[in-house]
Scaffold this motif. Structure first.
Motif, PDB file in Angstrom:
ATOM      1  N   HIS A 232      -5.274   2.195   3.296  1.00 28.23           N
ATOM      2  CA  HIS A 232      -5.200   0.736   3.210  1.00 28.23           C
ATOM      3  C   HIS A 232      -4.072   0.201   4.092  1.00 28.23           C
TER       4      HIS A 232
ATOM      5  N   GLU B 168      -4.326   4.799  -0.533  1.00 30.52           N
ATOM      6  CA  GLU B 168      -3.349   3.727  -0.312  1.00 30.52           C
ATOM      7  C   GLU B 168      -2.825   3.828   1.123  1.00 30.52           C
TER       8      GLU B 168
ATOM      9  N   GLU C 147       0.812  -1.224   0.000  1.00 30.10           N
ATOM     10  CA  GLU C 147       0.000   0.000   0.000  1.00 30.10           C
ATOM     11  C   GLU C 147       0.848   1.277   0.000  1.00 30.10           C
TER      12      GLU C 147
ATOM     13  N   GLU D   5     -10.928   1.184  -4.299  1.00 25.72           N
ATOM     14  CA  GLU D   5     -10.128   0.684  -5.437  1.00 25.72           C
ATOM     15  C   GLU D   5     -10.791   1.007  -6.782  1.00 25.72           C
TER      16      GLU D   5
END
Ligand code: FE2
Ligand code: FE2
Length: 283
Positions: free
Chosen positions: A157, A154, A124, A244
């Protein structure tokens, strides 16, 4: 607290009932400053103080899961959000197929699950590191905003994986979470774990290719982990899909626009070999 609401009182937005889990909440609050240092060191260069129009995930509901506002990226609310538990969910594959999904880590799969989550977590921040110079050459404000949106998500994540490590893997998990802040993409001494993430992203075509292919591959990876018998991993990955989708949109439309413009330029130049750049410049 309902699963659809996020607690914004603390530093960390979440829908995982951290209020009653002081140990994990403290571990995350301790990890937070190191994360911010990493973001300031390795996040988008030259734009940390700029106001950017960003969406922030605030809920896991199908309607209105995000809010949009101008903010400085280091102030982004990186939250921990899990999709709602599917009642009576069972393990979908393997020897334990049909048994109730695991709510805690089973001892015999502990090492493997930890490794899987660490690897997912490691990918990530790696792309953020590779893409940190791109803001300076953004083809448009629209593209720049999309880049930063992908970057902060990201980062979120990474948070999602760190939560799983800290909540379910004890000291091992905390060490794993710490190490995620130490590695750097392409660093010869402390590289990230997956080779694909060493690929440099020096220009926007590479970025569009990355979001076209790697994010698509990332989606497959998440899809697989959404099937996990370890329910918290499954729920985490199910919510990550929501974000995503936009990353792949960035890749798909970015490549589409590049191809379109290339064709237009070729027609204009009366040229039929797309990579004959030297010839095109000569005309
Ligand atoms: Fe991601
Ligand atoms: Fe992504």
């Amino acid at each position: 607290m309902s699963i659809q609401q996020v607690d914004y009182d603390g530093q960390i937005p979440y829908n995982v009932n951290l209020g009653s889990d002081v140990r994990v909440k403290r571990a995350l609050e301790k990890w937070h400053p190191g994360y911010l240092n990493w973001w300031k060191d390795m996040g988008p260069e030259g734009f940390q103080e700029s106001l950017v129009y960003l969406r922030t995930a605030i809920s896991v509901g199908s309607k209105g899961w995000a809010k949009f506002d101008y903010l400085r990226m280091p102030e982004y609310r990186w939250g921990i959000l899990l999709a709602p538990a599917a009642e009576g969910r069972t393990i979908p594959f393997g020897e334990q197929r049909g048994e109730p999904a695991w709510q805690e880590v089973p001892g015999e799969y502990r090492a493997m699950l930890r490794r899987l989550i660490v690897i997912q977590g490691d990918t990530e921040p790696a792309s953020v590191e590779q893409q940190r110079h791109l803001g300076k050459t953004a083809p448009s404000l629209y593209d720049m905003r999309n880049l930063f949106q992908v970057n902060v998500e990201e980062g979120r994540h990474l948070w999602a994986m760190v939560y799983l490590l800290q909540k379910y893997f004890g000291t091992d998990g905390r060490d794993g979470a710490e190490a995620l802040l130490q590695r750097r993409s392409g660093d010869p001494d402390t590289p990230r774990m997956l080779g694909a993430i060493y690929e440099k992203t020096p220009d926007w075509l590479s970025f569009f290719m990355f979001t076209f292919f790697q994010d698509r591959h990332g989606k497959m990876q998440l899809e697989a982990q959404a099937q996990s018998g370890f329910d918290p991993l499954s729920r985490t990955c199910r919510f990550m899909f929501t974000e995503e989708a936009h990353h792949m949109f960035v890749g798909e439309t970015g490549i589409g626009r590049t191809v379109q413009r290339t064709c237009e330029a070729m027609v204009q130049a009366g040229q039929d070999v797309p990579y004959d750049v030297a010839n095109q410049k000569a005309r």
